[in-house]
Scaffold this active site. Sequence first.
Site, short mmCIF file in Angstrom:
data_model
loop_
_atom_site.label_atom_id
_atom_site.label_comp_id
_atom_site.label_asym_id
_atom_site.label_seq_id
_atom_site.Cartn_x
_atom_site.Cartn_y
_atom_site.Cartn_z
CG HIS A 166 -1.94 -1.04 1.22
ND1 HIS A 166 -3.03 -0.96 0.41
CD2 HIS A 166 -2.05 -2.21 1.89
CE1 HIS A 166 -3.79 -2.03 0.61
NE2 HIS A 166 -3.21 -2.80 1.49
CB CYS A 208 -2.40 3.62 -4.30
SG CYS A 208 -3.70 2.44 -4.00
#
Lengths: 397, 498, 591
Positions: A166, A208
């Site tokens: 992440h 991301c």
Amino acid sequence: MHWLQHLSRHCLLLLACLSALTLAIPQEERVSNFFGRHTGTSGHTNNWAVLVCASRYWFNYRHMANALGMYRTVKRLGIPDSNIILMLADDTACNARNQFPGSVYAKAGRHLDLYGDNIEVDYRGYEVTVENFIRLLTGRVDPSVPRSKRLLTDDRSNIFVYMTGHGGNEFLKFQDNEEISAFDIADAFEQMWQKKRYNEILFMIDTCQANTMYSQFYSPNILATGSSEIGENSYSHENDNDIGVSVIDSYTHFVLEFMEGINKTSQVSMQDLFSSYDPVKIRSHPGVRSDLFQRPLESALITDFFGGVSQAEIFPVIEDADTTTQHIIRVSSPDHVVPPDPVSPQAHNGQDFDKANATAVMPQKDAVALDVRWRDIRKWTSIVIVGFLVGWVSLVR
Amino acid sequence: MDALHGFKDVQSLSFQRPIIRRLILGSYWVVILFAIPFWWRLTSIERIALPSNRVHAQLEKQPVFPVNVQLDGSSFHGRASLLASELNELLAKSTRTSTRWNNLDIHVTLDQNAARSVYTVAVGNGTVVRHPRHLILSQDDASSATKIADVLTGLLAPEASSRVQRVVQYSKRYRLAFTLLNEDVTSDQLIHNWDIHHISPVLSRLSVLHDFLIESQVQFHAPLAFEPVQIVSENSTLYGLTPEDLTVFVNSAEWTLSSSVSEDPVLHFLLFVPSSSRRPLHILDTQGSPTQHAVFLLPQWGGIYILNHLEHVGTRTHLTAVDLSLVFSAFVNQLSALLGVSDLPHGVKSDDPSILSDWQVDAVLRYRALENIVETQQTLHSIVKLVDQIKNMPVDETVRGDVQNALTALEKAYQSTAGLPSTILHWSREALSSASHAFFNPGMLALLYFPAEHKYAVYTPLFASIAVPLVVALGRELHAWRREHRTTAGKLVYHIQS
Amino acid sequence: MSLIPIASLSQGTYIDENALQPAQVNTYWNWQDVHRADQYLYHLEGLRDRNSTSEERAQFIRNELANLGLRAATQNYTFTASSGLLSGVNAYAIMASPRTPSSEAMVISATWRSEVGKEPYNLRGISIVLALAAFLKNYSLWAKDIIFVIGDGYLDGMQAWLNAYHGTIPPNLETSLLEYTSGVIWTALNIDYSGHSFSHLGVFFEGLNGRLPNQDLINSVRLISHYTGGVPFIVYDHLEPNDFPDRWQTTSILANAPDFIRQSPQLQDFEYRAKNIVRHINYQARGKPSGAHGLYHKFRIDAITLFAVPATGPHGFLALGRIVESALRTTNNLLERLHASFFFYLFTSPGTFMKIGKFLPSAVLVSAAMMISGLGDWVNAGWLHEAVTENDREEAAAGGPSSKIQGKKMVRWRMRRRPLLRPIFTVLGTHVMGLLAFNLMRSPIFVENHLAASLLLFGALTILPFVFASLPDRTPEVAPFSLLLKSFNLCLASIVISTTSLLNFSLAAILAITLAVPLMYSSCSRSSPPRIVSLAKYVTYSFLAWGWLFLRDEVKQAIWNWEVLGIWFAPFICIVYGPLVTQAGVVSLQP
């Protein structure tokens, strides 16, 4: 205020890119002269892979599947286990919630167990930290660290670095409690370059806003690609309803799918891989950064990074004393005989290279310097404003 | 009338007396001023200055290797002195133009009492090198200075072969892993024993350069990861490996080739025995027609020998020294190629072909020493540059110590260039190992990147809330003091006037 | 406050915890398991029809669970309350997690009785828990122990079991410690399925003393119900207006209104949301749990009751089993206690809610207004407004800023003494009185002769405060007692409201309504009213404060709730609300 800084930054970057373009063209020839090895073939003799899954917990199953999928691919394409550093922040295969204990699947049908046999996890669980990762890359490890946890590369090594987890704008979370920034990785790569720990690097990241992670690189011979642009999420690809969680991320899924068509001796180039990116299917816009890379992407083979050995020499049996009949066979261009180039081009041309390359890299550096200066100006302006306000308030009182 | 004046007079409170108030305020400032050096000390990163001037000075230096070649005056019949001067000129020219050997300084003399490590040249029947450091030239080769110069250049400053990539990086110690791979023992005879002793002569010659650790193993099941090409001709069937196959020959996923207990680089030597259903296994050329070769080398990795001829072994399971003589001569050849030992120049023979000549060993010694020195210089330069570039990289005493050691060792290497090549190598190795030690110092890990904005975000809430009242109070107190001062001064004036 | 039900003020619900991953699994609960549940139901119906004892029922359940190979046991308990003894037998079983140490657990429970639906017994709820026990043990993927609990009675059985599980047995509960225990319970699902079939799945979430479970749990189950079970999910048993228009029409309070009002979607929506909020406030303000799940909240266990809204169809065991299976897979994924989402919220409809920040101001504003007016009274009490005579003028000049020249006449604000002792004693006295009254109410005598006792108590509570009001004080040098008392009263009430609003918004909102008006208007005019008016006013206040004593059933229930479940509503009313209103009454006595 925010848009303003962005605007100025973008303008600077644009300028820098333009000037880099104009300056780089005449340099290209010179650079290629110095780097005979970079004109067509990679010039490496060994391949390494560093595969990092930075997040833990059961619901991040897909990140482990991503890393294991890459592991399987590089291994299938010939990188031996001793040259693969696999970092898995958790062990989903043995998680109590796993309905299929000891297995990790990356597809909803569960046809291929990625955790099958012969898995060598080098950094596991809480060993996967930012510090360990940086130490691994730079080689600054404790003397007691075993061989399997070291990156024993040299200036003939092509390294494939894959990261997943992440992340956000210029950072990637490790284990949910610390983060590595794009600057850290860029500095680590620079240190590797300085110590001649690599020939070329392929940096691939699925998180991301992944493309921000390679924005700070400044060392040569790095080819970087990421799953999504700034401000964009990377999504998971599919969910297995028996495992109960998402099993793989979209970008990695399509990269792996492309890799399934590659074998050890395939001649497919990196450009083909990058052309296969489909933002609609991936649901994000993957990016490629090749300005630091010295070769045209069409001639950079997938197997230069994912494969094992790039060349072999036929060596005659000493039955007759004549040893001069040795000839070389190059895999990529069989008729091409490498011209006698100086021993260890980096060793001798290190200085020259710096000069030759500096001009090509300079504009980028200028932009960085300007950026830093601009940041300084902003910083001091805000301090002055705050100081003024405080002074004013106290005087009014 | 206390009720009327509900509030006490501010001035009457003990802590509101100016002197007390100022003392309180002052004590805060004193604490802060005292704390600043501690804070500075505790939050700063230890960065000891490196001897960067010395490093930069080192970068300018180029080691020069003086080499003395002594012509045997008697065998050259009086043209010796003329030859010597011609040779000096020719050799100087060839080293100058060489990228690899431009710091070799060859002196050809007739002097009998020259320094050590003297190479002697004489004329004999054939062109032969002899132990120690003798060169006998044939009449033909000795006929002109150009020919002699060619031979000498080939011996003293051998140009790198085109396959420079195959040479492994220098290391003090290598592990040589010899592996005998039976592709499939279920279908054929098993070979479970082999004699690997004949590698030792060459190893003892190279021991001045490296230490070798040898491990060997026999594997009984070593499948290939691909299917070799089958080529059927009218009288025989043979199997071929295409050039692409060679690069993926080593099935790293299934063959366990070396133990990974130490960090020394490993050189692999594989003796592959194909299963009888795949024999003979030959290498194909680019057109796909079979060649007679069955030996190949993977750069920096090791050598592979495909053993097709097992007829003379019969049913034995043990390969004797005789069976393996060809194999090991190939391995020796591959080993020397991997370690960067040059072949003797064309036309030059050795009087003992089984071992390496001193000429060859000296050349590789000089070459490795030079390589180490350049590497050291670059590493030191990198350290200085990186420390300068990455501002939060800590540098401690050990790093500086290592850098200084490396510099000292470099000096010693320079001083010993005239001596034995092995001494130069020793010091260059010391220098490189110290420099690498400094570079890889675990303490030098740069602290993780921490943007300036974050620093303000951390410090501002901590300090701003304290600093603002303190600064404002100080300002007001100063202001009050000055006004007081002025009014008392005014009063004084008034008194004088009255 | 009445704006709360407006749709645009609410926001959509969402899942905050990454680990939950609701409705992402295949469910394997099938007709075979439904058949098993039907068989259990058959046996349970037999037990019900035979009027079997608690002991028999619990033994049957224990045996069935033990037959599945689970660690099963029963628990006998007896509560001693002022209204009498209450005893029963619980049955429970623990399914150990196959691959983890038993340090964490989740609970599926059902109680013997149901109070929401028409049917008094929750037989189907119990049947499905038993069938689930048989079904769930076939899986090896449970990372937490699963505990199956069948509580006797409605709330008492579960209360006894939870107290015994956590080792917090109060003095009025007689039970042994549990034979088998597991780890920390993190989540619990209570199943209330009393009807024959169901059309909707309703969620009940209010807990003891107004505690709420983490919203993630409700949202997850909503998603699961929707996607896995295909069952519409509602709050309580309130049907959405557009879901079953005809059924909605009959229950709507607008049923008799003209057509154009009745058909207006906005109004219908407003009514629906208002209904949900009123129901919520009704549970929360009284601190009453809306089901057996509410008892778990005290032990920091997030729990809800799934209520199968009775209907003639179309859903039954099959859908409910799937939903529970999937919900357990979801809670099984939890790595830590639910913490990411909201603990304070108002559910206006199943998919929308209000954050605490949106509804809290409505109560806090009232309390702030009371605080300001209280402080204003305090300041007023300190100053006297009088005209200044000539000889005071000099003094006034020296007084400086406190005097003010208005033409020729001088008006002066004079400070006066504010004697604190009497108001403080009054405040303390009334609260002590409330405490005594509460203790009296718990005595058996009171319970037996409710009417007489409550008359006596009411009389005493009305007359006693006269003591405080008996001494008149009319000296201008001293602040009037009533003003000081009013100021104290208002400040205290304001503090109580703002504090409660953080813990239990509904209670605070009710208090804001019931306290604000009487307290603010306790002394409205400066001119002293006739004695009889103030007396009448005092009696009205007294009725406001203590009139509920005559509601026999409510009092009994509230006392029972306090004694058995530990609900603070009864003591709160006696010790906080009653005295505050009485104080306002005393203020009104003193002009």
